[in-house]
Design an enzyme around this catalytic site. Structure first.
Site, PDB file in Angstrom:
ATOM      1  N   HIS A   1       0.839  -1.192   0.000  1.00 36.11           N
ATOM      2  CA  HIS A   1       0.000   0.000   0.000  1.00 36.11           C
ATOM      3  C   HIS A   1       0.878   1.248   0.000  1.00 36.11           C
ATOM      4  CE1 HIS A   1      -3.268   2.778   0.894  1.00 36.11           C
ATOM      5  NE2 HIS A   1      -2.468   3.332   1.764  1.00 36.11           N
TER       6      HIS A   1
ATOM      7  N   ASP B   1     -15.330   3.519   7.992  1.00 36.02           N
ATOM      8  CA  ASP B   1     -14.228   4.431   7.669  1.00 36.02           C
ATOM      9  C   ASP B   1     -14.654   5.458   6.634  1.00 36.02           C
ATOM     10  OD1 ASP B   1     -11.471   5.418   7.372  1.00 36.02           O
ATOM     11  OD2 ASP B   1     -11.567   4.399   5.441  1.00 36.02           O
TER      12      ASP B   1
ATOM     13  N   SER C   1      -7.639   4.346   9.318  1.00 38.44           N
ATOM     14  CA  SER C   1      -8.323   4.430   8.033  1.00 38.44           C
ATOM     15  C   SER C   1      -7.586   3.606   6.983  1.00 38.44           C
ATOM     16  CB  SER C   1      -8.422   5.891   7.594  1.00 38.44           C
ATOM     17  OG  SER C   1      -8.979   5.995   6.305  1.00 38.44           O
TER      18      SER C   1
ATOM     19  N   LYS D   1      -8.570  -0.906   5.597  1.00 39.13           N
ATOM     20  CA  LYS D   1      -8.783  -1.407   4.239  1.00 39.13           C
ATOM     21  C   LYS D   1      -7.814  -2.547   3.925  1.00 39.13           C
ATOM     22  CE  LYS D   1      -8.793   2.961   2.652  1.00 39.13           C
ATOM     23  NZ  LYS D   1      -9.381   3.809   3.688  1.00 39.13           N
TER      24      LYS D   1
END
Length: 433
Positions: free
Chosen positions: A82, A161, A183, A187
Site C-alpha cells: 500500500h 471508515d 483508516s 482497508k
C-alpha cells in the site's frame, strides 16, 4: 450507548475499551449517533490521541463494519502493498509482476485516484480491454495459477471508515495519526493479506509533509498490523518531486513498462525494487532483503519481469501489444513545453503542484464523479539537481483541452531554479519493522 460519556472520557485523555469503540462505530454506521457527536469525539482524538491498543481496536471496528475478502483458498503467504499516495507513483504496476515472478502470491485490490494522486485502477484501464472487475472466483484463480491479480475494491469495504472520513474532511479532523493509520490499515486488513508492505510518502507531494510525521504514521501502522497478526513493514520514501518522469494514467503505465525492461528512472527503480524485496522476504522466498534485491534485478535483466507483466495483461483481457508499441495507448492531441526563464539548477519541484496541474489537464478528478482523460498528464524533462539554461524545457504538458493556461502557470511555478546545485535527494529515509 452514552455518547456524551465517551466524548468526555476521550476529552479527558482516558482510554476507551474495545467494547466502547466497537459499539460507537457500529451505532454511528447505523445512524444511531448524530454527526455532531461523532465530530466532537474526532476532535477529542485530534487533541488527546489514542493508545496503540485503542488505534488497533478502532481499525478492527472499521474492518468489521463491512465486507471482508476471504483469501484462505489462495495457497502460500499472500503479500499486499500500500502507498499513502503521491504524484507519479506507479510502483504497484511494477512490484506486482516482479514479486509474482518470484513465486509470491500478490492479491492486489486497488482504488481509483482522487485529487492530485492517481489510482492504480485508472492507470490499468489505459490498457485497451484490461479488466479490473474480476469476480472473486476469477481473482482467487488468477492468484493461485499466475501468482497475481489486480482488481477494484468492493464498494462495501469498511463503510464505517468511509462515513467517518467524510465527516473528518468537513470538520478539520483529518490530521490525526491514529485516525489516518486506522483508516489506511482497516482497508488493508479487510482485504485479507497475510503480510503488508507500506510505502509511506513524505514531502511536498505527500499527505505527510514532515519526516517526523511520516515516521510516526509508519510506526503506528506497523503496530496496528502486528497487533492484528499481520506481518507488516513500512518504508518512508521521498515525494518532494514526482516519482520518475511521467505523471498521468497512460504515461505512468508506459513508464512502468520501461522500468520492467530495465530502462526506468533511478528513483522509481530503486523504490520499486526495495519494496518488492521486502515483499519477497515477508512472502518467505528470501531470508534477507539484499539477496531478494539482486534476484529482482536479475529478473529485469533476463526479461522475465516484463514477460510477467505481459502475462498479467493477457490474463486480465488487456491488449499485450501495448508493451512493445506505446502508440497503442491513448494519445493526447496537445503537447505544451514549459520552459525555464533563468539559468541555474532545478533546486526544488513542488510535487503537489505538478499533480494539481495534471489534474487540471484532465488526468485526475476533483470529485469521485469526474471522468478522467487517460491520455492527459505531464512528462518531467528536468528533475531536482539538473542543470538548466533559459529556454530549456522543464516539463511537457499533455492534454486534449484547448485552454491549459492555469495548468501551465501552476506547472511553471512548481519549479524553483537556484544558482547552486542542491543536495542529492534521499529516496528512502527509513524502514520500520
Amino acid at each position: 450507548m452514552d455518547m456524551k460519556y465517551i466524548i468526555q472520557k476521550k476529552k479527558s485523555g482516558r482510554s476507551l475499551t474495545s467494547e466502547e469503540i466497537d459499539e460507537m462505530v457500529q451505532e454511528y454506521v447505523k445512524g444511531q449517533i448524530p454527526d455532531y457527536q461523532m465530530a466532537a469525539f474526532l476532535m477529542a482524538v485530534c487533541f488527546k490521541g489514542m493508545t496503540e491498543e485503542e488505534t488497533a481496536n478502532l481499525t478492527l471496528s472499521f474492518v468489521n463494519s463491512g465486507d471482508k475478502l476471504d483469501l484462505s483458498d489462495i495457497k502460500g503467504i499472500k503479500v499486499d502493498k500500500h502507498s499513502s499516495g503521491g504524484v507519479g507513483d506507479k510502483i504497484s504496476l511494477i512490484v506486482v509482476p516482479l514479486v509474482a515472478a518470484l513465486g509470491v502470491p500478490v492479491a492486489k485490490m486497488s482504488g481509483r485516484g482522487l485529487g492530485h494522486t492517481g489510482g492504480t485502477i485508472d492507470k490499468l484501464e489505459a490498457i485497451e480491454g484490461f479488466n479490473t472487475r474480476l469476480s472473486k472466483k476469477d481473482f482467487i484463480s488468477n492468484v493461485n495459477t499466475y501468482k497475481m491479480a489486480i482488481a477494484g475494491q468492493s464498494s462495501n469495504l469498511t463503510p464505517a471508515d468511509k462515513k467517518i472520513y467524510a465527516l473528518r474532511d468537513v470538520t478539520s479532523t483529518v490530521e490525526s495519526i491514529p485516525l489516518i493509520a486506522s483508516s489506511i490499515m482497516s482497508k488493508k486488513i479487510a482485504l485479507g493479506a497475510d503480510a503488508i508492505v507500506l510505502d509511506v510518502k513524505v514531502g511536498s507531494g505527500a499527505f505527510m509533509k514532515s519526516l517526523g510525521e511520516a515516521k510516526d504514521l509508519a510506526r503506528t501502522m506497523v503496530s496496528i498490523g502486528k497487533s492484528l497478526n499481520k506481518k507488516t513493514i513500512a518504508l518512508v520514501t521521498d515525494m518532494n518531486q514526482p516519482l520518475g518522469h511521467e505523471v498521468g494514467n497512460a504515461n505512468e503505465v508506459k513508464e512502468a513498462i520501461e522500468v520492467l525492461k530495465g530502462k526506468g528512472a533511478e528513483d522509481e527503480t530503486l523504490v520499486a525494487l526495495t519494496i518488492a524485496s521486502y515483499m519477497a522476504v515477508l512472502g518467505g522466498v528470501f531470508q534477507d532483503v539484499n539477496t531478494a534485491y539482486k534476484a529482482l534485478e536479475e529478473l529485469i535483466k533476463s526479461g522475465r519481469a516484463i514477460e510477467k507483466f505481459r502475462e498479467l495483461v493477457k490474463i486480465q483481457r488487456g491488449n499485450p501489444q501495448v508493451i512493445d508499441n506505446p502508440k497503442l495507448f491513448p494519445q493526447a492531441q496537445n503537447h505544451i513545453d514549459i520552459k525555464a526563464h533563468k539559468n541555474g539548477y532545478v533546486y526544488k519541484i513542488q510535487a503537489e503542484s505538478i499533480g494539481r496541474s495534471a489534474m487540471l489537464l484532465g488526468a485526475g478528478r476533483k470529485t469521485k464523479e469526474d471522468i478522467i482523460d487517460l491520455s492527459a498528464g505531464i512528462t518531467m524533462v528536468k528533475k531536482v539537481g539538473d542543470k538548466v539554461s533559459i529556454g530549456d524545457t522543464l516539463c511537457i504538458l499533455h492534454s486534449n483541452m484547448d485552454n491549459c493556461m492555469e495548468a501551465e502557470e501552476i506547472a511553471l511555478n512548481a519549479f524553483s531554479i537556484g544558482t547552486t546545485k542542491p543536495p542529492e535527494i534521499q529516496y528512502i529515509y527509513d524502514v520500520i519493522e
